[in-house]
Design an enzyme around this catalytic site. Sequence first.
Site, PDB file in Angstrom:
ATOM      1  N   GLU A 199      -0.254  -9.609  -0.580  1.00 37.79           N
ATOM      2  CA  GLU A 199      -1.691  -9.869  -0.360  1.00 37.79           C
ATOM      3  C   GLU A 199      -2.449  -9.951  -1.680  1.00 37.79           C
ATOM      4  O   GLU A 199      -3.342 -10.792  -1.840  1.00 37.79           O
ATOM      5  CB  GLU A 199      -2.285  -8.773   0.538  1.00 37.79           C
ATOM      6  CG  GLU A 199      -1.742  -8.826   1.956  1.00 37.79           C
ATOM      7  CD  GLU A 199      -2.134  -7.616   2.786  1.00 37.79           C
ATOM      8  OE1 GLU A 199      -1.728  -6.481   2.437  1.00 37.79           O
ATOM      9  OE2 GLU A 199      -2.856  -7.779   3.778  1.00 37.79           O
TER      10      GLU A 199
ATOM     11  N   GLU B  21       4.455  -5.214   7.464  1.00 39.58           N
ATOM     12  CA  GLU B  21       3.641  -4.200   8.156  1.00 39.58           C
ATOM     13  C   GLU B  21       4.103  -3.948   9.582  1.00 39.58           C
ATOM     14  O   GLU B  21       4.045  -2.812  10.070  1.00 39.58           O
ATOM     15  CB  GLU B  21       2.153  -4.611   8.152  1.00 39.58           C
ATOM     16  CG  GLU B  21       1.471  -4.475   6.802  1.00 39.58           C
ATOM     17  CD  GLU B  21       1.665  -5.673   5.882  1.00 39.58           C
ATOM     18  OE1 GLU B  21       2.442  -6.589   6.229  1.00 39.58           O
ATOM     19  OE2 GLU B  21       1.027  -5.690   4.816  1.00 39.58           O
TER      20      GLU B  21
ATOM     21  N   ALA C  94       0.867  -1.184   0.000  1.00 36.39           N
ATOM     22  CA  ALA C  94       0.000   0.000   0.000  1.00 36.39           C
ATOM     23  C   ALA C  94       0.901   1.231   0.000  1.00 36.39           C
ATOM     24  O   ALA C  94       2.051   1.178   0.452  1.00 36.39           O
ATOM     25  CB  ALA C  94      -0.889  -0.014   1.239  1.00 36.39           C
TER      26      ALA C  94
ATOM     27  N   GLY D 169       0.785  -5.178   0.726  1.00 33.71           N
ATOM     28  CA  GLY D 169      -0.367  -5.302  -0.164  1.00 33.71           C
ATOM     29  C   GLY D 169      -0.045  -6.034  -1.462  1.00 33.71           C
ATOM     30  O   GLY D 169      -0.948  -6.601  -2.090  1.00 33.71           O
TER      31      GLY D 169
HETATM   32  N1  COA Z   1       4.604   3.193  -0.517  1.00 37.46           N
HETATM   33  C1  COA Z   1       4.986   4.368  -1.046  1.00 37.46           C
HETATM   34  N2  COA Z   1       6.108   4.513  -1.771  1.00 37.46           N
HETATM   35  C2  COA Z   1       6.881   3.422  -1.937  1.00 37.46           C
HETATM   36  C3  COA Z   1       6.539   2.172  -1.415  1.00 37.46           C
HETATM   37  C4  COA Z   1       5.346   2.086  -0.669  1.00 37.46           C
HETATM   38  N3  COA Z   1       4.914   0.925  -0.156  1.00 37.46           N
HETATM   39  N4  COA Z   1       7.500   1.280  -1.754  1.00 37.46           N
HETATM   40  C5  COA Z   1       8.415   1.974  -2.476  1.00 37.46           C
HETATM   41  N5  COA Z   1       8.040   3.263  -2.586  1.00 37.46           N
HETATM   42  C6  COA Z   1       8.725   4.338  -3.300  1.00 37.46           C
HETATM   43  C7  COA Z   1       9.890   4.894  -2.514  1.00 37.46           C
HETATM   44  O1  COA Z   1       9.460   5.843  -1.558  1.00 37.46           O
HETATM   45  C8  COA Z   1      10.717   5.501  -3.614  1.00 37.46           C
HETATM   46  O2  COA Z   1      10.126   6.716  -4.000  1.00 37.46           O
HETATM   47  P1  COA Z   1      11.068   8.030  -4.264  1.00 37.46           P
HETATM   48  O3  COA Z   1      11.988   7.633  -5.378  1.00 37.46           O
HETATM   49  O4  COA Z   1      10.101   9.112  -4.635  1.00 37.46           O
HETATM   50  O5  COA Z   1      11.807   8.271  -2.991  1.00 37.46           O
HETATM   51  C9  COA Z   1      10.516   4.540  -4.765  1.00 37.46           C
HETATM   52  O6  COA Z   1       9.320   3.843  -4.482  1.00 37.46           O
HETATM   53  C10 COA Z   1      11.645   3.528  -4.898  1.00 37.46           C
HETATM   54  O7  COA Z   1      11.790   2.849  -3.643  1.00 37.46           O
HETATM   55  P2  COA Z   1      13.177   2.753  -2.839  1.00 37.46           P
HETATM   56  O8  COA Z   1      12.859   2.532  -1.404  1.00 37.46           O
HETATM   57  O9  COA Z   1      14.052   3.938  -3.167  1.00 37.46           O
HETATM   58  O10 COA Z   1      13.806   1.453  -3.520  1.00 37.46           O
HETATM   59  P3  COA Z   1      14.815   0.409  -2.834  1.00 37.46           P
HETATM   60  O11 COA Z   1      15.284  -0.489  -3.926  1.00 37.46           O
HETATM   61  O12 COA Z   1      15.833   1.133  -2.038  1.00 37.46           O
HETATM   62  O13 COA Z   1      13.933  -0.424  -1.793  1.00 37.46           O
HETATM   63  C11 COA Z   1      11.992  -1.688  -1.101  1.00 37.46           C
HETATM   64  C12 COA Z   1      12.899  -1.260  -2.272  1.00 37.46           C
HETATM   65  C13 COA Z   1      10.803  -2.434  -1.695  1.00 37.46           C
HETATM   66  C14 COA Z   1      12.779  -2.623  -0.151  1.00 37.46           C
HETATM   67  C15 COA Z   1      11.524  -0.429  -0.328  1.00 37.46           C
HETATM   68  O14 COA Z   1      10.989   0.508  -1.274  1.00 37.46           O
HETATM   69  C16 COA Z   1      10.473  -0.690   0.700  1.00 37.46           C
HETATM   70  O15 COA Z   1      10.786  -1.185   1.761  1.00 37.46           O
HETATM   71  N6  COA Z   1       9.205  -0.322   0.413  1.00 37.46           N
HETATM   72  C17 COA Z   1       8.125  -0.413   1.373  1.00 37.46           C
HETATM   73  C18 COA Z   1       7.638  -1.853   1.517  1.00 37.46           C
HETATM   74  C19 COA Z   1       6.550  -1.914   2.565  1.00 37.46           C
HETATM   75  O16 COA Z   1       6.756  -1.661   3.739  1.00 37.46           O
HETATM   76  N7  COA Z   1       5.343  -2.257   2.101  1.00 37.46           N
HETATM   77  C20 COA Z   1       4.196  -2.411   2.959  1.00 37.46           C
HETATM   78  C21 COA Z   1       3.443  -1.149   3.052  1.00 37.46           C
HETATM   79  S1  COA Z   1       2.026  -1.300   4.128  1.00 37.46           S
END
Ligand code: COA
Length: 259
Positions: free
Chosen positions: A113, A133, A65, A110
């Site tokens: 999910e 989460e 999400a 999500g």
């Molecule tokens: N919600 C909003 N934005 C997200 C996102 C999310 N769930 N997952 C990734 N993004 C965005 C990042 O903020 C970033 O945006 P920006 O370039 O404007 O800063 C872009 O996507 C790229 O992500 P980034 O974190 O820079 O890539 P990474 O390769 O370093 O890391 C992940 C990849 C997937 C490990 C990391 O993005 C992450 O942990 N995301 C969240 C996962 C999560 O907690 N999901 C459950 C949400 S309830």
Amino acid sequence: MAYELLTFDVADRIATITVNRPDKLNALNDALMGELQLAIVEAGERTDVGAVLLTGAGRAFVAGADIAELVGQSAVDGKARAERGQRVFRRFETLPKPTLAAVNGFALGGGCELAMACHMRLASDVAKFGQPEVKLGIVPGFGGSQRLPRLVGKGRAMHLLLTGETIDAAEAYRIGLVNRVVPAAELLPAARALLTTILAQGPLAVAHCIEAVDRGLDMDLDDAIALEASYFGLLSASADKAEGMRAFLDKRPAQFVGR
Ligand code: COA
């Protein structure tokens, strides 16, 4: 229907829905959730669509999400957002046409999910899965705490849910979270081949298998097998049953009509 955050393409009776917000790793904001709802309704209604392939653009399937939208939500907003997402995902789960997640990269929160709400999952060898989460101080909101234990068992689900750990595709296969792992370049061809195999079967039979599994898993065994018997009897009255059995006896491929 014009979509902005996903693409919807139909070829050979397969609707390919590609979540297309790669700069945010396909994170599910409210607008994208709305488009997913429209896309799955369109796939259900179109008579030229017999199966759905769901995948993501870029290096993510769906990274969860959209945290930027969750950050300011109230308790009431949070409950409503979870319920809305759950309704959309349930449409994937209850579609009477097979839904297959082709998980090309991150399937977190999500995203995991959404993949679990599909009937089957194929994973690229670079895919990653997790329910992170707890790291954000919340619980899954789109069915993860319920579908994960149903798919992989209580202990393994607890491990993933309580640690927020990310696992690779090989581990996802080992615990039964995905049906198969294939090299990245083969993911979409393998997904299409699997759906093409299913499309060659009796469509009424496929729809009733989906419904029997979906409804039966939450019944006790006596009620569930009674449901199965009723579908077995119902399909005996179908043109597809007559054709399938006649084709077998005639030693030729069946030509199903879905009636
Ligand atoms: N919600 C909003 N934005 C997200 C996102 C999310 N769930 N997952 C990734 N993004 C965005 C990042 O903020 C970033 O945006 P920006 O370039 O404007 O800063 C872009 O996507 C790229 O992500 P980034 O974190 O820079 O890539 P990474 O390769 O370093 O890391 C992940 C990849 C997937 C490990 C990391 O993005 C992450 O942990 N995301 C969240 C996962 C999560 O907690 N999901 C459950 C949400 S309830």
